[in-house]
Design an enzyme around this catalytic site. Structure first.
Site, short mmCIF file in Angstrom:
data_model
loop_
_atom_site.label_atom_id
_atom_site.label_comp_id
_atom_site.label_asym_id
_atom_site.label_seq_id
_atom_site.Cartn_x
_atom_site.Cartn_y
_atom_site.Cartn_z
N GLY A 1 0.78 -1.24 0.00
CA GLY A 1 0.00 0.00 0.00
C GLY A 1 0.81 1.28 0.00
N ASN B 1 1.39 3.14 -2.62
CA ASN B 1 0.63 4.11 -3.44
C ASN B 1 -0.59 4.61 -2.68
OD1 ASN B 1 1.69 4.58 -6.29
ND2 ASN B 1 1.97 2.37 -6.02
N MET C 1 -4.25 -6.84 -7.08
CA MET C 1 -3.74 -7.89 -7.96
C MET C 1 -4.83 -8.87 -8.43
SD MET C 1 -0.70 -6.90 -8.25
CE MET C 1 0.17 -8.25 -9.03
N ARG C 2 -6.01 -8.35 -8.69
CA ARG C 2 -7.06 -9.16 -9.32
C ARG C 2 -7.46 -8.46 -10.62
NH1 ARG C 2 -6.76 -13.75 -7.63
NH2 ARG C 2 -8.81 -14.25 -8.44
N ASN D 1 -6.26 2.92 -12.55
CA ASN D 1 -5.23 2.00 -12.07
C ASN D 1 -3.87 2.67 -12.24
OD1 ASN D 1 -3.97 -0.52 -11.31
ND2 ASN D 1 -3.55 -0.88 -13.48
N HIS E 1 -0.04 1.60 -13.15
CA HIS E 1 0.70 0.47 -13.72
C HIS E 1 2.18 0.86 -13.85
CE1 HIS E 1 1.28 -3.17 -16.06
NE2 HIS E 1 2.00 -2.46 -16.90
N ASP F 1 -4.90 -3.43 -18.73
CA ASP F 1 -3.90 -2.34 -18.90
C ASP F 1 -4.05 -1.61 -20.23
OD1 ASP F 1 -2.84 -3.06 -16.42
OD2 ASP F 1 -1.40 -4.44 -17.30
N ALA G 1 8.45 7.55 -8.62
CA ALA G 1 7.65 8.31 -9.61
C ALA G 1 6.16 8.03 -9.43
CB ALA G 1 8.11 7.93 -11.03
C1 GRF Z 1 3.00 -0.72 -7.79
O1 GRF Z 1 4.23 -0.86 -8.43
C2 GRF Z 1 1.89 -0.53 -8.78
O2 GRF Z 1 2.28 0.16 -9.94
C3 GRF Z 1 1.54 -1.94 -9.16
O3 GRF Z 1 1.65 -2.66 -7.95
C4 GRF Z 1 2.58 -2.00 -7.09
C5 GRF Z 1 1.85 -1.73 -5.80
O4 GRF Z 1 2.69 -1.23 -4.81
N1 GRF Z 1 0.25 -2.01 -9.77
P1 GRF Z 1 2.08 -0.65 -3.46
O5 GRF Z 1 1.23 -1.75 -2.84
O6 GRF Z 1 1.25 0.55 -3.81
O7 GRF Z 1 3.25 -0.31 -2.61
#
Ligand code: GRF
Length: 206
Positions: A16, A18, A94-95, A111, A113, A149, A177
């Site tokens: 988590g 992000n 991740m689903r 999303n 990516h 995607d 980034a």
């Molecule tokens: C990130 O690299 C995101 O781009 C990808 O999964 C990762 C998630 O990381 N979809 P976090 O759980 O937000 O640290």
């Protein structure tokens, strides 16, 4: 306008980071969005603790507890409806969401990516970028459609690939980034959304 903020649901599966960048952005009173719920499909995901620490409702919907994808997604949809959600933000969720769910939330799911889409859709983005010897890598925030995607791009950020990069060092640079890109993209979406609401209110007053 009584409540001029975009309400976010953030869907996670893991650490988590992000989510944390969105939590921190939303802590600024001037940021035009707020997180109303965090949902993880994995019990014990690190991001759940981040949500709880920020006082945000955090739920677990363990996909393995449902007989099939469709039942899981119906429950996910119902849980989201229990909150005033305007935009669903996938943050390491991740689903792969099916067409039925995506269509119910059409143009309301984004999303992040870890590649410069349309390059490197799917998994193992950094390993593939390094194998190809690309000069730049990066990340993308895009709308989610029923094709993986593939939806319209909201915003991208690129970083250099260094000659001695490993998968880990490149992933770490891209992740930094990501942490500025996701709040920037959500801000842009929220400002566009608020502008649309304001315009429709003006038309209603006219
Ligand atoms: C990130 O690299 C995101 O781009 C990808 O999964 C990762 C998630 O990381 N979809 P976090 O759980 O937000 O640290």
């Amino acid at each position: 306008m009584a409540d001029p903020k975009l309400n976010l649901a953030v869907l996670i599966s893991g650490r988590g980071s992000n989510l944390q960048s969105l939590i921190e952005a939303c802590a600024d009173p001037a940021f035009p969005a707020r997180i109303v719920v965090v949902i993880s499909n994995r019990p014990g995901a690190g991001g759940l603790q981040r949500a709880e620490a920020a006082g945000i409702p955090a739920l677990t919907l363990d996909h393995t507890a449902y007989p099939d994808k469709s039942t899981f997604e119906t429950t996910l949809h119902e849980k989201l409806l229990a909150y005033p959600v305007d935009l669903v933000c996938l943050a390491g969720f991740m689903r792969v969401l099916g067409a039925g769910f995506v269509n119910k939330w059409a143009n309301r799911i984004v999303n992040i990516h870890p590649s410069l889409l349309p390059d490197y859709k799917g998994l193992n983005t950094h390993a593939r970028a390094l194998a190809d010897g690309v000069a730049r890598a990066g990340c993308t925030v895009h709308y989610v459609t029923a094709t993986l995607d593939d939806g319209p791009i909201v915003m991208q950020k690129s970083v250099p690939v260094m000659p001695d990069d490993t998968i880990e060092s490149l992933a770490a640079r891209v992740l930094v980034a990501e942490h500025s890109l996701y709040p920037a993209a959500v801000r842009q979406i929220a400002l566009e959304w608020l502008k649309t609401i304001e315009e429709s209110e003006k038309i209603a007053e006219y």
